[in-house]
Design a protein around this motif. Sequence first.
Motif, PDB file in Angstrom:
ATOM      1  N   GLU A 119       0.818  -1.220   0.000  1.00 10.70           N
ATOM      2  CA  GLU A 119       0.000   0.000   0.000  1.00 10.70           C
ATOM      3  C   GLU A 119       0.853   1.273   0.000  1.00 10.70           C
ATOM      4  OE1 GLU A 119      -3.456   1.819   2.826  1.00 10.70           O
ATOM      5  OE2 GLU A 119      -3.442  -0.356   2.531  1.00 10.70           O
ATOM      6  N   LYS A 120       1.984   1.233   0.706  1.00  9.58           N
ATOM      7  CA  LYS A 120       2.845   2.424   0.782  1.00  9.58           C
ATOM      8  C   LYS A 120       3.575   2.704  -0.536  1.00  9.58           C
ATOM      9  CE  LYS A 120       6.873   0.087   2.858  1.00  9.58           C
ATOM     10  NZ  LYS A 120       7.427  -0.285   1.607  1.00  9.58           N
ATOM     11  N   ASP A 121       3.592   1.741  -1.452  1.00 14.11           N
ATOM     12  CA  ASP A 121       4.282   1.910  -2.734  1.00 14.11           C
ATOM     13  C   ASP A 121       3.362   2.346  -3.870  1.00 14.11           C
ATOM     14  OD1 ASP A 121       6.586   1.079  -1.427  1.00 14.11           O
ATOM     15  OD2 ASP A 121       6.362  -1.013  -2.069  1.00 14.11           O
ATOM     16  N   VAL A 122       2.066   2.351  -3.632  1.00 17.16           N
ATOM     17  CA  VAL A 122       1.108   2.685  -4.695  1.00 17.16           C
ATOM     18  C   VAL A 122       1.386   4.073  -5.262  1.00 17.16           C
ATOM     19  CG1 VAL A 122      -1.337   3.115  -5.212  1.00 17.16           C
ATOM     20  CG2 VAL A 122      -0.670   1.105  -3.873  1.00 17.16           C
ATOM     21  N   GLU A 123       1.684   5.032  -4.403  1.00 16.83           N
ATOM     22  CA  GLU A 123       1.940   6.396  -4.866  1.00 16.83           C
ATOM     23  C   GLU A 123       3.142   6.447  -5.813  1.00 16.83           C
ATOM     24  OE1 GLU A 123       2.733  10.934  -3.255  1.00 16.83           O
ATOM     25  OE2 GLU A 123       2.337   9.346  -1.804  1.00 16.83           O
ATOM     26  N   ALA A 124       4.225   5.757  -5.460  1.00 17.67           N
ATOM     27  CA  ALA A 124       5.418   5.751  -6.322  1.00 17.67           C
ATOM     28  C   ALA A 124       5.105   5.114  -7.674  1.00 17.67           C
ATOM     29  CB  ALA A 124       6.566   5.017  -5.642  1.00 17.67           C
ATOM     30  N   PHE A 125       4.368   3.999  -7.676  1.00 16.96           N
ATOM     31  CA  PHE A 125       4.016   3.337  -8.932  1.00 16.96           C
ATOM     32  C   PHE A 125       3.095   4.209  -9.778  1.00 16.96           C
ATOM     33  CE2 PHE A 125       5.646  -0.518  -6.960  1.00 16.96           C
ATOM     34  CZ  PHE A 125       6.191  -1.194  -8.045  1.00 16.96           C
ATOM     35  N   SER A 126       2.345   5.105  -9.147  1.00 18.98           N
ATOM     36  CA  SER A 126       1.447   5.972  -9.913  1.00 18.98           C
ATOM     37  C   SER A 126       2.151   7.224 -10.443  1.00 18.98           C
ATOM     38  CB  SER A 126       0.235   6.365  -9.068  1.00 18.98           C
ATOM     39  OG  SER A 126       0.622   7.204  -8.015  1.00 18.98           O
ATOM     40  N   LYS A 127       3.396   7.462 -10.017  1.00 21.00           N
ATOM     41  CA  LYS A 127       4.125   8.663 -10.448  1.00 21.00           C
ATOM     42  C   LYS A 127       5.329   8.382 -11.336  1.00 21.00           C
ATOM     43  CE  LYS A 127       2.974  11.587  -6.534  1.00 21.00           C
ATOM     44  NZ  LYS A 127       3.479  12.320  -5.376  1.00 21.00           N
ATOM     45  N   PHE A 128       5.882   7.161 -11.275  1.00 14.88           N
ATOM     46  CA  PHE A 128       7.119   6.868 -11.987  1.00 14.88           C
ATOM     47  C   PHE A 128       6.970   5.663 -12.900  1.00 14.88           C
ATOM     48  CE2 PHE A 128       8.249   8.905  -7.962  1.00 14.88           C
ATOM     49  CZ  PHE A 128       8.986   9.985  -8.421  1.00 14.88           C
ATOM     50  N   GLU A 129       7.662   5.709 -14.039  1.00 15.50           N
ATOM     51  CA  GLU A 129       7.630   4.620 -15.009  1.00 15.50           C
ATOM     52  C   GLU A 129       8.415   3.415 -14.506  1.00 15.50           C
ATOM     53  OE1 GLU A 129       9.357   6.288 -18.546  1.00 15.50           O
ATOM     54  OE2 GLU A 129       7.435   7.049 -19.233  1.00 15.50           O
ATOM     55  N   ALA A 130       8.001   2.236 -14.944  1.00 19.10           N
ATOM     56  CA  ALA A 130       8.747   1.014 -14.659  1.00 19.10           C
ATOM     57  C   ALA A 130       9.932   0.950 -15.621  1.00 19.10           C
ATOM     58  CB  ALA A 130       7.860  -0.211 -14.845  1.00 19.10           C
ATOM     59  N   VAL A 131      11.109   0.661 -15.103  1.00 23.77           N
ATOM     60  CA  VAL A 131      12.315   0.626 -15.916  1.00 23.77           C
ATOM     61  C   VAL A 131      12.839  -0.797 -16.056  1.00 23.77           C
ATOM     62  CG1 VAL A 131      14.669   1.517 -16.129  1.00 23.77           C
ATOM     63  CG2 VAL A 131      12.887   2.968 -15.168  1.00 23.77           C
ATOM     64  N   VAL A 132      12.936  -1.501 -14.923  1.00 20.16           N
ATOM     65  CA  VAL A 132      13.480  -2.863 -14.906  1.00 20.16           C
ATOM     66  C   VAL A 132      12.618  -3.711 -13.982  1.00 20.16           C
ATOM     67  CG1 VAL A 132      15.474  -4.308 -14.271  1.00 20.16           C
ATOM     68  CG2 VAL A 132      15.845  -2.059 -15.271  1.00 20.16           C
ATOM     69  N   ALA A 133      12.448  -4.976 -14.342  1.00 18.30           N
ATOM     70  CA  ALA A 133      11.791  -5.936 -13.449  1.00 18.30           C
ATOM     71  C   ALA A 133      12.719  -7.127 -13.274  1.00 18.30           C
ATOM     72  CB  ALA A 133      10.466  -6.390 -14.025  1.00 18.30           C
TER      73      ALA A 133
END
Length: 169
Positions: A119-133
Amino acid sequence: MKNKNFLILVVLLIVCPKIVAQCDIKNKLLADGTMVYYFDPAVFYTTKSKSLKINIVTDKEHYFIALQPTPFPAKGEGKKIKDDLVVHLSNQKSYKLSHYDTQYMRNDSIMQVLYLMDEKDVEAFSKFEAVVAEINMKGTEFVRDYNFKLHKDAIMKQLNCFVKKEEEK
């Protein structure tokens, strides 16, 4: 003047459906009675022999990243996938998502692995692009780090659509 107005109208008719379609949230009722909401998966990685699709799934309490690899292992092997997913975002930080479930859908023609987003990471995922998995799906060809070239912003856009829909209520 009429030509200008007509041109503006035509441009709006072409652009607006694409904008609205980006938030085309779908839903389905699971066997246990849970309603889940999702988007059509976006292709994150593709070659001639394999592809990896990704999308956001939510039950309105939790957010999940769903990965759909092709090719994928038989059910017996696929159900053994238990490792977590690590995603690096464009903010130069890494986020660990816990393995939640491995599902076979549409008469076992699609395998989907769900990872629970903290839940605490939702904000970061909504603001920044995914680069590597960092993916470790034992039994599949997806056991390595993937540098995303396609639809890096898919997670971000999909999360923002869900958040926007919630705010409208």
